[in-house]
Motif scaffolding. Structure first.
Motif, PDB file in Angstrom:
ATOM      1  N   CYS A   1       0.825  -1.222   0.000  1.00  0.00           N
ATOM      2  CA  CYS A   1       0.000   0.000   0.000  1.00  0.00           C
ATOM      3  C   CYS A   1       0.851   1.261   0.000  1.00  0.00           C
ATOM      4  O   CYS A   1       0.330   2.358  -0.221  1.00  0.00           O
TER       5      CYS A   1
ATOM      6  N   PRO B   1       0.674   4.502  -8.056  1.00  0.00           N
ATOM      7  CA  PRO B   1      -0.686   4.654  -7.505  1.00  0.00           C
ATOM      8  C   PRO B   1      -1.623   3.508  -7.864  1.00  0.00           C
ATOM      9  O   PRO B   1      -2.533   3.188  -7.104  1.00  0.00           O
TER      10      PRO B   1
ATOM     11  N   LYS C   1      -3.901   1.317  -5.189  1.00  0.00           N
ATOM     12  CA  LYS C   1      -5.351   1.088  -5.262  1.00  0.00           C
ATOM     13  C   LYS C   1      -5.690  -0.399  -5.271  1.00  0.00           C
ATOM     14  O   LYS C   1      -6.619  -0.837  -4.579  1.00  0.00           O
TER      15      LYS C   1
ATOM     16  N   LYS D   1      -5.959  11.809  -5.066  1.00  0.00           N
ATOM     17  CA  LYS D   1      -5.804  10.687  -5.991  1.00  0.00           C
ATOM     18  C   LYS D   1      -6.433   9.407  -5.455  1.00  0.00           C
ATOM     19  O   LYS D   1      -6.923   8.571  -6.208  1.00  0.00           O
ATOM     20  N   PHE D   2      -6.414   9.234  -4.145  1.00  0.00           N
ATOM     21  CA  PHE D   2      -6.910   7.999  -3.545  1.00  0.00           C
ATOM     22  C   PHE D   2      -8.157   8.221  -2.701  1.00  0.00           C
ATOM     23  O   PHE D   2      -8.550   7.331  -1.945  1.00  0.00           O
TER      24      PHE D   2
ATOM     25  N   VAL E   1     -11.251   5.793  -3.546  1.00  0.00           N
ATOM     26  CA  VAL E   1     -10.982   4.400  -3.183  1.00  0.00           C
ATOM     27  C   VAL E   1     -10.960   4.242  -1.667  1.00  0.00           C
ATOM     28  O   VAL E   1     -11.516   3.278  -1.115  1.00  0.00           O
TER      29      VAL E   1
ATOM     30  N   CYS F   1     -13.561   1.947   0.599  1.00  0.00           N
ATOM     31  CA  CYS F   1     -13.061   0.869   1.470  1.00  0.00           C
ATOM     32  C   CYS F   1     -13.535   1.067   2.911  1.00  0.00           C
ATOM     33  O   CYS F   1     -13.942   0.103   3.574  1.00  0.00           O
TER      34      CYS F   1
END
Length: 835
Positions: free
Chosen positions: A224, A229, A233, A297-298, A301, A305
């Motif tokens: 992670c 990137p 993910k 960017k994350f 996601v 989660c």
């Protein structure tokens, strides 16, 4: 010059005693170390042991030989070394002719230049050879001038060779860079594929046998933190699937220090290691998710989660951290994040069996605290999730049954029996102690079962429901109070010629929630609630018509839910509805809210005053002339309801105006009156029905004709009619099945014969009516988009002007503060000078 004194030689220390090779024991560790470091121990095989032994033995036997002999041996060795050195220098002075070639470097580090052999091969060409290998070649001594010239020539030749090598390297540099870049890309793709393959293998192994492969979770968490990137993910999603699969159905409790000191079996140790590793990696995964949630960017996601983990395992450890992260995202400006978070909270409310209601009350508290912290400036979805809550209304009934069961039954013979058996006191004490022990053990077992099962008992469930309700209504009352305060402030500010519009995004979901849970409100707070609603319904600034109508609707719902315990005067809300009809605008306000107000306040109300009913009948008939077909239909359905319930109001259908005892206190109709009881509507006539009977829509014209022809006989049967809400929905623009072209063709049958050449009436219609079915949807959509874009720009400009006005006021206040401070400093200087 005197002779130098001989230097004393420092003898080495005594050698250790000799040990036979048979007595030397070599351990396995030494052998392993030597085998691992063979490259570093290679010099041992090249040592000259004979010379070393000779030197050591000679030095060791120095006492026997004597110092003089030892000194003579050293002098002899020095002379020998000096002679050897001179010979080497003489050999260095010998030069041979060099060929145009690079030198050769031998294994011992020396450079050998290739020479030209005097002998020729069979083919007649000269043969190259190493200068040291061919010792039969003739070597000529050169003078100093020749040596200098040859040295200068060799330098020039070396310089030329370096330039040529540099040019070749410069030509090959771009190709080498391209090749290096391609190699780098190929290696990165291979690394990416290998990491993907590793993720898949680790995930499958964990799902197949989690206890044996629990250490693989640490490797997946390390992935992670990869710089790629995409790998990050994929790692997050893979870990999500793994944790959803292997998380147990219970909450893990780590063993205490005393428990760790106890001796346990291998299975227990294995289970403890598995649970501790699962918990530590799960904590690290959550920390990584919370960190990546701040990265754009994350963000999507990470939020997905977190929501999936909370929805799948709300009972597991660290659920508070997950819930806090989800609650902080329910008012996000990103539609995707907000929708996912709100759906998770709703699922949490509807599936209380997963967590026993503990997460529900915590989520409600967090949302209430967040509303308070942000001063009610949140997205409406933030508190709309409260609509998914479910409450048990029968929680109080079992409590009485339990209390009846717990009451001890009085028996007259109890005292007598105890007095008649004094000999059984000891036996009774033993039985009592045994019963107490058994009851204590049962309580402990029940407590353990209760901790293991997530099903709270009746008392805890009742307590949790009351706390949840209190938090929900606390939020609703805070929103109402904030809205009332802001509307008052906005009216004061607008009076000072500053346009300040404070939005109320939470008011609409707050009113919906109050309407749904109105039967659960404590009677002590209903009086305050009705006062808030009355003030908001009468607020002329800051609220739109639909919100003010919603306040009236909620007041009636609360009153009907608590009809037996309330004695509230609702006359003020009728006055507000009577005045709001004049302020309603079809394109701006919601017609469904107006139709709902008609149904709840006018149609469902059992008792209506005659003056008030007549006033509403008259105003609704006038209202039907001004607006669209859907609103007009809802109003006419309400008029028919009122006329059927109030027989005396049917005098409005007569041609002559009423008067005398029928007209009541006011003998003349006053259409501009604000109170329906003082309008004098009984003194008027419903002439609007005559116009509505000629309405273009056949449904409106038919119901208007039916109302106008309604008999004034008191025994007329009440026909079954639709509610205003149903009438509005049936005639709304989305569900309207009315074909205007066909009706116009039917109404112009008389003119069909007079048209030349037998032309039909449909051809004589206006182009916009005849071509109503062939509307250009793209053009219409473009116009609508342009219209709404202009409206949006107007709103943005209005907000910018408001912000500019606020800034000007703040700057003016700051200038006044600076001036006051300056004057104060001048006064202080004057007082100091005067003293």
């Amino acid at each position: 010059m005197g002779r130098k004194k001989p230097q004393k030689i420092a003898l080495p220390p005594a050698l250790p005693p000799e040990v036979p090779d048979e007595d030397i024991e070599v351990s396995d560790e030494d052998l392993e170390f030597v085998n691992e470091n063979v490259d570093f121990a290679g010099f041992l095989s090249t040592l000259d042991t004979h010379t070393i032994d000779k030197h050591v033995n000679r030095v060791a036997d120095a006492k026997k030989v004597g110092e003089d002999a030892l000194e003579a041996a050293y002098e002899k060795r020095l002379q020998k070394n000096k002679k050897k050195k001179d010979t080497e220098e003489e050999e260095k002075r010998v030069e041979v002719e060099r060929v145009d070639a690079l030198p050769v470097k031998s294994l011992d580090g020396k450079l050998y230049y290739r020479t030209l052999s005097e002998k020729k091969a069979d083919g007649g060409e000269l043969v190259d050879g190493a200068g040291d290998d061919q010792k039969d070649m003739g070597l000529v001594r050169l003078t100093k001038a020749e040596k200098r010239a040859k040295l200068k020539k060799s330098k020039k030749e070396a310089k030329r060779l370096d330039n040529e090598a540099g040019g070749e390297k410069g030509d090959e540099a771009p190709q080498a860079a391209v090749l290096a870049e391609i190699q780098k890309d190929l290696s990165s793709e291979e690394i990416f594929e290998s990491k993907k393959q590793k993720l898949a293998e680790l995930g499958l192994a964990l799902q197949a046998d989690p206890e044996a492969n629990i250490k693989s979770l640490k490797e997946m968490i390390q992935l992670c933190k990869d710089p790629n990137p995409i790998i990050v993910k994929l790692s997050l999603l893979s870990l999500l699937a793994v944790y959803k699969s292997i998380i147990p159905g219970y909450r893990i409790r780590l063993p205490t220090e005393k428990e760790l000191e106890m001796k346990v079996s291998k299975d227990v140790k294995k289970m403890r290691f598995y649970e501790s590793t699962l918990l530590s990696t799960y904590k690290g995964y959550l920390q990584r998710l919370v960190t990546l949630e701040q990265d754009p960017k994350f963000q999507h996601v990470a939020v997905r989660c977190i929501c999936a983990l909370l929805d799948a395992a709300p009972h597991f450890n660290f659920w508070q951290s997950l819930l806090s992260a989800v609650v902080s995202s329910i008012s996000s400006t990103d539609d995707v994040i907000r929708k996912v978070s709100c759906d998770t909270i709703k699922s949490l409310f509807m599936n209380e069996g997963k967590h026993g209601g503990e997460a529900t009350i915590e989520a409600v508290r967090m949302i209430a605290d967040r509303v308070k912290a942000l001063n009610c400036q949140m997205h409406p979805d933030s508190i709309e999730v409260f609509m998914s809550l479910s409450f048990d209304e029968d929680l109080v009934k079992p409590d009485k049954v339990d209390e009846d069961k717990k009451k001890p039954k009085y028996n007259k013979n109890n005292k007598r029996k105890n007095a008649e058996d004094p000999t059984q006191v000891l036996q009774n004490d033993k039985k009592r102690s045994r019963k107490e022990m058994v009851s204590k053990m049962r309580e402990e077992v029940a407590a353990d079962f209760k901790a293991a099962a997530f099903t709270p008992d009746f008392a805890e469930k009742k307590k949790m429901q009351s706390e949840t309700l209190s938090a929900v209504f606390e939020t609703y009352f805070r929103v109402l109070k904030h809205t009332m305060h802001s509307t008052t402030t906005s009216s004061e500010v607008s009076g000072n010629s500053i346009s300040a519009h404070d939005p109320h995004p939470l008011l609409s979901p707050c009113l919906n929630g109050l309407g749904k849970y109105s039967h659960l409100i404590d009677l002590d707070y209903i009086g305050d609630l009705m006062n808030y609603l009355k003030r908001l319904a009468g607020a002329t600034n800051g609220l739109i018509i639909s919100e003010r109508l919603r306040c009236c609707i909620i007041a009636f719902r609360v009153m009907r839910s608590n009809l037996d315990a309330l004695n509230v005067d609702l006359q003020g809300f009728f006055v507000q509805l009577y005045n709001l009809l004049l302020e309603y605008r079809p394109g701006r306000d919601h017609g469904e809210v107006l139709a709902e107000a008609f149904k709840i306040m006018l149609c469902d109300d059992r008792h209506h005053d005659m003056q008030k009913a007549a006033a509403f009948v008259k105003r609704l008939a006038t209202f039907s002339l001004c607006f669209g077909s859907a609103e007009s239909m809802a109003a006419l359905v309400t008029v028919r309801h009122l006329l059927l319930k109030n027989v005396k109001c049917r005098n409005l259908l007569e041609n002559d105006a009423g008067g005398g005892s029928v007209s009541g206190i006011v003998a003349r109709y006053q259409p501009d009156a604000t109170d329906p009881n003082l309008s004098g509507a009984l003194a008027s006539v419903l002439w609007e029905l005559n116009l509505l009977s000629r309405h273009y829509h056949p449904t409106i014209s038919s119901i208007a004709s039916g109302i106008a022809n309604m008999s004034a006989a008191p025994g007329q049967a009440i026909l079954r009619i639709n509610s205003p809400q149903q009438a509005y929905r049936d005639l709304s623009l989305e569900k309207e099945a009315f074909d205007l072209q066909q009706d116009v063709v039917k109404s112009s049958n008389k003119r069909k014969k007079s048209l030349p050449n037998g032309a039909s009436a449909s051809t004589s219609l206006k182009p916009d009516i005849a071509m109503s079915d062939s509307v250009d949807e793209e053009e219409l959509s473009r116009k609508f988009c342009e219209h709404f874009r202009v409206l949006e720009e107007m709103k943005e400009n209005e907000s910018a002007r408001e912000e500019l006005a606020r800034t000007k006021v703040a700057l003016q206040a700051y200038e006044e503060y600076k001036q006051r401070r300056k004057n104060r400093s001048k006064k202080q200087v004057k007082t100091v000078v005067a003293k």
